[in-house]
Design an enzyme around this catalytic site. Structure first.
Site, PDB file in Angstrom:
ATOM      1  N   GLU A  94       8.299-114.707 -49.029  1.00 14.00           N
ATOM      2  CA  GLU A  94       7.808-114.351 -47.704  1.00 14.00           C
ATOM      3  C   GLU A  94       6.723-115.289 -47.219  1.00 14.00           C
ATOM      4  O   GLU A  94       5.920-115.769 -48.002  1.00 14.00           O
ATOM      5  CB  GLU A  94       7.169-112.954 -47.766  1.00 14.00           C
ATOM      6  CG  GLU A  94       8.165-111.868 -47.944  1.00 14.00           C
ATOM      7  CD  GLU A  94       7.500-110.568 -48.348  1.00 14.00           C
ATOM      8  OE1 GLU A  94       6.493-110.192 -47.737  1.00 14.00           O
ATOM      9  OE2 GLU A  94       8.001-109.949 -49.292  1.00 14.00           O
ATOM     10  N   CYS A 114       5.424-112.116 -59.322  1.00 16.94           N
ATOM     11  CA  CYS A 114       4.077-112.322 -59.846  1.00 16.94           C
ATOM     12  C   CYS A 114       3.955-111.596 -61.174  1.00 16.94           C
ATOM     13  O   CYS A 114       4.523-110.525 -61.344  1.00 16.94           O
ATOM     14  CB  CYS A 114       3.063-111.756 -58.848  1.00 16.94           C
ATOM     15  SG  CYS A 114       1.332-112.016 -59.313  1.00 16.94           S
ATOM     16  N   CYS A 118      -1.106-106.187 -60.623  1.00 17.32           N
ATOM     17  CA  CYS A 118      -2.102-105.354 -59.922  1.00 17.32           C
ATOM     18  C   CYS A 118      -1.461-104.030 -59.485  1.00 17.32           C
ATOM     19  O   CYS A 118      -0.353-104.013 -58.940  1.00 17.32           O
ATOM     20  CB  CYS A 118      -2.682-106.082 -58.716  1.00 17.32           C
ATOM     21  SG  CYS A 118      -3.621-107.550 -59.175  1.00 17.32           S
ATOM     22  N   GLU A 162       0.425-115.773 -57.870  1.00 16.32           N
ATOM     23  CA  GLU A 162      -0.954-116.085 -58.222  1.00 16.32           C
ATOM     24  C   GLU A 162      -1.091-117.620 -58.246  1.00 16.32           C
ATOM     25  O   GLU A 162      -0.560-118.280 -59.148  1.00 16.32           O
ATOM     26  CB  GLU A 162      -1.279-115.466 -59.597  1.00 16.32           C
ATOM     27  CG  GLU A 162      -2.558-115.948 -60.257  1.00 16.32           C
ATOM     28  CD  GLU A 162      -3.806-115.885 -59.369  1.00 16.32           C
ATOM     29  OE1 GLU A 162      -4.029-114.874 -58.690  1.00 16.32           O
ATOM     30  OE2 GLU A 162      -4.556-116.877 -59.363  1.00 16.32           O
ATOM     31  N   SER A 193      -6.501-117.798 -52.762  1.00 18.61           N
ATOM     32  CA  SER A 193      -6.900-116.483 -53.258  1.00 18.61           C
ATOM     33  C   SER A 193      -6.428-116.281 -54.695  1.00 18.61           C
ATOM     34  O   SER A 193      -5.285-116.587 -55.029  1.00 18.61           O
ATOM     35  CB  SER A 193      -6.275-115.413 -52.345  1.00 18.61           C
ATOM     36  OG  SER A 193      -6.707-114.130 -52.719  1.00 18.61           O
ATOM     37  N   SER A 216     -10.078-112.006 -55.412  1.00 21.41           N
ATOM     38  CA  SER A 216      -9.672-110.617 -55.201  1.00 21.41           C
ATOM     39  C   SER A 216     -10.436-109.765 -56.197  1.00 21.41           C
ATOM     40  O   SER A 216     -10.051-109.660 -57.354  1.00 21.41           O
ATOM     41  CB  SER A 216      -8.163-110.472 -55.410  1.00 21.41           C
ATOM     42  OG  SER A 216      -7.494-111.280 -54.468  1.00 21.41           O
ATOM     43  N   LEU A 217     -11.523-109.193 -55.741  1.00 18.78           N
ATOM     44  CA  LEU A 217     -12.396-108.452 -56.660  1.00 18.78           C
ATOM     45  C   LEU A 217     -11.940-106.990 -56.763  1.00 18.78           C
ATOM     46  O   LEU A 217     -11.643-106.504 -57.838  1.00 18.78           O
ATOM     47  CB  LEU A 217     -13.854-108.569 -56.182  1.00 18.78           C
ATOM     48  CG  LEU A 217     -14.919-108.020 -57.129  1.00 18.78           C
ATOM     49  CD1 LEU A 217     -14.868-108.702 -58.485  1.00 18.78           C
ATOM     50  CD2 LEU A 217     -16.308-108.159 -56.509  1.00 18.78           C
ATOM     51  N   HIS A 218     -11.918-106.300 -55.650  1.00 23.06           N
ATOM     52  CA  HIS A 218     -11.397-104.932 -55.528  1.00 23.06           C
ATOM     53  C   HIS A 218     -12.137-103.852 -56.320  1.00 23.06           C
ATOM     54  O   HIS A 218     -11.891-102.666 -56.094  1.00 23.06           O
ATOM     55  CB  HIS A 218      -9.899-104.860 -55.855  1.00 23.06           C
ATOM     56  CG  HIS A 218      -9.052-105.782 -55.026  1.00 23.06           C
ATOM     57  ND1 HIS A 218      -9.232-105.946 -53.679  1.00 23.06           N
ATOM     58  CD2 HIS A 218      -8.020-106.608 -55.358  1.00 23.06           C
ATOM     59  CE1 HIS A 218      -8.342-106.826 -53.221  1.00 23.06           C
ATOM     60  NE2 HIS A 218      -7.610-107.249 -54.210  1.00 23.06           N
ATOM     61  N   CYS A 335       1.800-108.323 -48.454  1.00 21.96           N
ATOM     62  CA  CYS A 335       2.424-108.949 -49.621  1.00 21.96           C
ATOM     63  C   CYS A 335       3.603-108.262 -50.270  1.00 21.96           C
ATOM     64  O   CYS A 335       3.483-107.153 -50.753  1.00 21.96           O
ATOM     65  CB  CYS A 335       1.425-109.096 -50.749  1.00 21.96           C
ATOM     66  SG  CYS A 335      -0.236-109.004 -50.278  1.00 21.96           S
TER      67      CYS A 335
HETATM   68  N1  SAH Z   1      -2.603-113.445 -56.519  1.00 21.21           N
HETATM   69  C1  SAH Z   1      -3.587-113.794 -55.529  1.00 21.21           C
HETATM   70  C2  SAH Z   1      -3.047-113.981 -54.138  1.00 21.21           C
HETATM   71  C3  SAH Z   1      -1.998-113.059 -53.613  1.00 21.21           C
HETATM   72  S1  SAH Z   1      -2.440-111.443 -53.117  1.00 21.21           S
HETATM   73  C4  SAH Z   1      -4.711-112.794 -55.541  1.00 21.21           C
HETATM   74  O1  SAH Z   1      -4.656-111.847 -56.304  1.00 21.21           O
HETATM   75  O2  SAH Z   1      -5.677-112.993 -54.826  1.00 21.21           O
HETATM   76  C5  SAH Z   1      -3.360-111.603 -51.630  1.00 21.21           C
HETATM   77  C6  SAH Z   1      -4.386-110.494 -51.442  1.00 21.21           C
HETATM   78  O3  SAH Z   1      -3.773-109.259 -51.049  1.00 21.21           O
HETATM   79  C7  SAH Z   1      -5.152-110.196 -52.703  1.00 21.21           C
HETATM   80  O4  SAH Z   1      -6.514-110.003 -52.402  1.00 21.21           O
HETATM   81  C8  SAH Z   1      -4.510-108.901 -53.146  1.00 21.21           C
HETATM   82  O5  SAH Z   1      -5.307-108.216 -54.053  1.00 21.21           O
HETATM   83  C9  SAH Z   1      -4.298-108.207 -51.832  1.00 21.21           C
HETATM   84  N2  SAH Z   1      -3.380-107.062 -51.860  1.00 21.21           N
HETATM   85  C10 SAH Z   1      -2.301-106.865 -52.611  1.00 21.21           C
HETATM   86  N3  SAH Z   1      -1.718-105.677 -52.341  1.00 21.21           N
HETATM   87  C11 SAH Z   1      -2.456-105.109 -51.370  1.00 21.21           C
HETATM   88  C12 SAH Z   1      -2.391-103.861 -50.661  1.00 21.21           C
HETATM   89  N4  SAH Z   1      -1.437-102.976 -50.913  1.00 21.21           N
HETATM   90  N5  SAH Z   1      -3.332-103.632 -49.727  1.00 21.21           N
HETATM   91  C13 SAH Z   1      -4.301-104.527 -49.464  1.00 21.21           C
HETATM   92  N6  SAH Z   1      -4.432-105.699 -50.094  1.00 21.21           N
HETATM   93  C14 SAH Z   1      -3.527-105.984 -51.053  1.00 21.21           C
END
Ligand code: SAH
Length: 353
Positions: A94, A114, A118, A162, A193, A216-218, A335
Site C-alpha cells: 500500500e 512485517c 505490534c 519496518e 519511522s 514509534s514509542l506508544h 497501515c
Molecule cells: N515499522 C515502522 C513504520 C510503520 S508503522 C514503525 O513501527 O514505526 C507507521 C506508524 O503507524 C507507527 O507509528 C505505528 O506504530 C503506527 N500504527 C500502526 N497501527 C496503528 C493503528 N492501528 N493506529 C494508529 N497508529 C498505528
C-alpha cells in the site's frame, strides 16, 4: 530481482556508469538512463535518445516495470488517495498520498508484511513476506505521483514494514529518491519511522542523512510497551532513550515520538508524566495519534477529551506536542488495512470458486 533481471530503478547513476563502461559505452549514457528510470519510463521504446541496440542489450540485463494499481481509493472527505500496488512477483503493498497545506506527502511501504508483531497494527498480522527492493520503493513514490497527478514533496516511511529491518535497501532508496538527477526530494522532507531497532540507530546517525527519525514509542514504561510492541522485549525503553539521545547528539536532528492513544492502556496521567520526562531528555517532539480501529484488534482509541487532557499534561511539562489529524478515515488509509482486506477478499473469492 525478477527472472534473473535487476530492476533498473534500483541503480544509482554511478552504478549504471560502471555497467555501461563494461559495455563499452560513454559515460553520458548513464545519466540518460538514470533520468529515464527516474521519470517513470515504462518501456525501453520510450528511451528515444538511447540507441536501439543498446536498449535491447540493457533489456536483457534489467527489468523496467511499473507496479499495477490493484485498487485505488480516494477519500471523499480530504482527497487522500490510497493505492494497492501489485508488485512483479504478485505481492501487494500500500501507498497513501496525503494532501496538506504545505504540499503532498506520500506514505510508502518498505516491506511486504512485517515481522515486528505490534499488537495494534494490521500490517503484521500475516508476518513478513519479504523486503522491498530500492527500486520498488522508488516506484511507489513515482507511480503514485504519476497516477494521481499530485506532485509529491514529502515522503514518510510509515506504511507496511519496518524500515530498519530492511536497512541497506531503504538507505539506497533514500539516495535514489534524493538524487538531483532523479526525483530530487530533499532529505529534510523525508521521515523514517521505526519501532525502535536501536542496534541500527548509530549506523543511521553516521550516515548523517538530515532526514527526520520518528520513533514509534506508544508507551513510556516497559510493561506496557513490551505488551504492545514485541520489539521492546530484550531492548527496553531505557536502551531506546539512550539510543535516541545519542542519535540526537550526533545528528543535531530532533526526533519525533509517535504515540497512538489507546483507551485505558497508555493514556494515564502517570504515563503522561513519564512520557514528558523521556521527551524532555532527548528534546523529542511528541505526535499523538488517535488509534485507528483495526477489525482484528480489540483496542479502542482514547476519547478526544482525554487526548486533549493528555496533550495539556505534556505541554505543562514543556513538551512540544501535536495531535495528528486523521486523514482518509473513510478509505482504510491506515497501515496494512487495505492489503489485508483485499487479501481476505481474494481468499474468500478463491474459496467460493
Ligand atoms: N515499522 C515502522 C513504520 C510503520 S508503522 C514503525 O513501527 O514505526 C507507521 C506508524 O503507524 C507507527 O507509528 C505505528 O506504530 C503506527 N500504527 C500502526 N497501527 C496503528 C493503528 N492501528 N493506529 C494508529 N497508529 C498505528
Amino acid at each position: 530481482m525478477q527472472d534473473g533481471k535487476i530492476n533498473l530503478r534500483s541503480l544509482l547513476p554511478e552504478e549504471l556508469a560502471a555497467v555501461l563502461k563494461d559495455m563499452g559505452q560513454p559515460a553520458f549514457r548513464a545519466k540518460q538512463l538514470f533520468e529515464w528510470a527516474s521519470r517513470g519510463a515504462e518501456s525501453w521504446e520510450e528511451m528515444t535518445n538511447i540507441p536501439k541496440q543498446l536498449r535491447a542489450q540493457l533489456a536483457e540485463k534489467f527489468s523496467l516495470g511499473a507496479p499495477a494499481a490493484l485498487r485505488k481509493q480516494v477519500s471523499a472527505g480530504d482527497g487522500t488517495v490510497k493505492y494497492l500496488w501489485r508488485l512483479r512477483d504478485g505481492n501487494a503493498v500500500e501507498t497513501v498520498v496525503m494532501r496538506y497545506h504545505y504540499g503532498n506527502s506520500v506514505c510508502i511501504s518498505t516491506q511486504v508484511g512485517c515481522r515486528q508483531g505490534c499488537a495494534f497494527c494490521a500490517s503484521t498480522i500475516g508476518g513478513l513476506v519479504r523486503s522491498l527492493e530500492p527500486g520498488e520503493m522508488l516506484e511507489e513514490v513515482m507511480f503514485s505521483e504519476k497516477e494521481s497527478g499530485l506532485k509529491i514533496g514529502h515522503i514518510v516511511l510509515m506504511g507496511i514494514g519496518e524500515p530498519l529491518d530492511n536497512f541497506d535497501n531503504v538507505v539506497k532508496f533514500l539516495r535514489l529518491v534524493n538524487h538531483p538527477q532523479g526525483m530530487n526530494i530533499g532529505m529534510r522532507h523525508i521521515s523514517l519511522s521505526t519501532c525502535g531497532l536501536t542496534e541500527r540507530f548509530e549506523e543511521l546517525a553516521r550516515l548523517n542523512l538530515q532526514l527526520t527519525l520518528s520513533v514509534s514509542l506508544h508507551a513510556p514504561d516497559d510493561e506496557t510497551r513490551s505488551r504492545l510492541m514485541p520489539a521492546n522485549r530484550g531492548r527496553g525503553v531505557a536502551q531506546l532513550m539512550d539510543a535516541c539521545e545519542a542519535y540526537f547528539r550526533r545528528t543535531g536532528r530532533r526526533i519525533s515520538f509517535e504515540y497512538a492513544m489507546i483507551d485505558g492502556v497508555n493514556d494515564s496521567p502517570e504515563q503522561a508524566a513519564l512520557l514528558a520526562r523521556h521527551a524532555r531528555r532527548v528534546s523529542a517532539h511528541v505526535n499523538l495519534i488517535p488509534l485507528n480501529h483495526v477489525d482484528e484488534r480489540s483496542f479502542a482509541p482514547t476519547p478526544p477529551e482525554r487526548i486533549s487532557a493528555f496533550r495539556k499534561a505534556l505541554e505543562r511539562e514543556g513538551v512540544n506536542v501535536t495531535v495528528r489529524r486523521s486523514l482518509g478515515g473513510d478509505i482504510d488509509a491506515s497501515c496494512g488495512q487495505l492489503r489485508k482486506k483485499t487479501a481476505d477478499a481474494l481468499r474468500a473469492g478463491t474459496e467460493r470458486e
